[in-house]
Design a protein around this motif. Structure first.
Motif, PDB file in Angstrom:
ATOM      1  N   ASP A  61       0.805  -1.160  -0.018  1.00  0.00           N
ATOM      2  CA  ASP A  61      -0.081   0.004  -0.005  1.00  0.00           C
ATOM      3  C   ASP A  61       0.967   1.255   0.092  1.00  0.00           C
ATOM      4  OD1 ASP A  61      -1.707   2.171   0.486  1.00  0.00           O
ATOM      5  OD2 ASP A  61      -3.039   0.707   1.780  1.00  0.00           O
TER       6      ASP A  61
ATOM      7  N   ALA B  18      -3.893   1.189  -4.329  1.00  0.00           N
ATOM      8  CA  ALA B  18      -3.044   0.667  -3.461  1.00  0.00           C
ATOM      9  C   ALA B  18      -1.515   0.520  -3.875  1.00  0.00           C
ATOM     10  CB  ALA B  18      -3.500  -0.843  -2.979  1.00  0.00           C
TER      11      ALA B  18
ATOM     12  N   ARG C 199      -5.107   7.288   1.495  1.00  0.00           N
ATOM     13  CA  ARG C 199      -5.871   6.070   1.966  1.00  0.00           C
ATOM     14  C   ARG C 199      -6.855   6.607   3.055  1.00  0.00           C
ATOM     15  NH1 ARG C 199      -5.319   1.226   5.558  1.00  0.00           N
ATOM     16  NH2 ARG C 199      -5.966  -0.803   4.034  1.00  0.00           N
TER      17      ARG C 199
ATOM     18  N   VAL D 135     -11.761   0.113   1.263  1.00  0.00           N
ATOM     19  CA  VAL D 135     -10.605   1.197   1.364  1.00  0.00           C
ATOM     20  C   VAL D 135     -10.611   1.974  -0.065  1.00  0.00           C
ATOM     21  CG1 VAL D 135      -8.033   1.503   1.665  1.00  0.00           C
ATOM     22  CG2 VAL D 135      -9.238  -0.122   2.941  1.00  0.00           C
TER      23      VAL D 135
ATOM     24  N   TYR E 271      -8.890   5.441  -2.227  1.00  0.00           N
ATOM     25  CA  TYR E 271      -7.660   6.095  -2.462  1.00  0.00           C
ATOM     26  C   TYR E 271      -7.952   7.319  -3.092  1.00  0.00           C
ATOM     27  CZ  TYR E 271      -5.677   1.858  -0.812  1.00  0.00           C
ATOM     28  OH  TYR E 271      -5.363   0.654  -0.082  1.00  0.00           O
TER      29      TYR E 271
END
Length: 145
Positions: free
Chosen positions: A3, A29, A127, A134, A136
């Motif tokens: 990540d 990621a 993040r 998750v 970004y």
């Protein structure tokens, strides 16, 4: 896969993740920004769509360089959300892959009065949590000369 994203800024507001936009928000990621591109005519399309607006073919999320220039910007001094410190910069970034390929994003890691139209920038992904997923979030930082 590691990540490569920066830690979350708690006050960022994210859209609801749906099939159309999920790849844009969740693919970072690896530290790269993903934009949809036509599999037939190669047109980059942002925001994500179901199919190519030029030829109607399928779109696929692909990584871009993450480099671009500030097209226009504003500095916000109004504390709409008390968790977000002011001032902050909201900009329209034109990515280098294609004329008119643009994203709205914050400019970070510089003084607001140092931002200018035409300023070269590069993406940095932060993040975040979007429900159970998750995400970004792309923000941009000035490129040092």
């Amino acid at each position: 896969m590691s990540d490569h994203a920066s830690p979350a800024i708690p006050a960022r507001v994210l859209p609801e993740l749906r099939d159309r936009n999920r790849k844009f928000w969740t693919a970072g990621a690896d530290g790269r920004l993903y934009i949809t591109q036509c599999t037939q005519c190669s047109l980059w399309v942002s925001p994500p769509a179901d199919d190519c607006p030029e030829c109607g073919a399928r779109l696929e999320a692909r990584p871009v360089s993450g480099h671009g220039n500030v097209l226009t910007y504003t500095v916000n001094w109004q504390p709409f959300n008390p968790a977000v410190p002011v001032p902050y910069v909201i900009a329209i970034i034109e990515l280098e892959e294609q004329r008119d390929l643009r994203l709205a994003a914050n400019i970070v890691d510089c003084e607001p009065d140092s931002v200018y139209s035409g300023m070269p920038v590069e993406v940095r992904l932060e993040r975040q949590h979007a429900g159970d997923e998750v995400a970004y979030v792309p923000v941009f930082v000035p490129i040092s000369a």
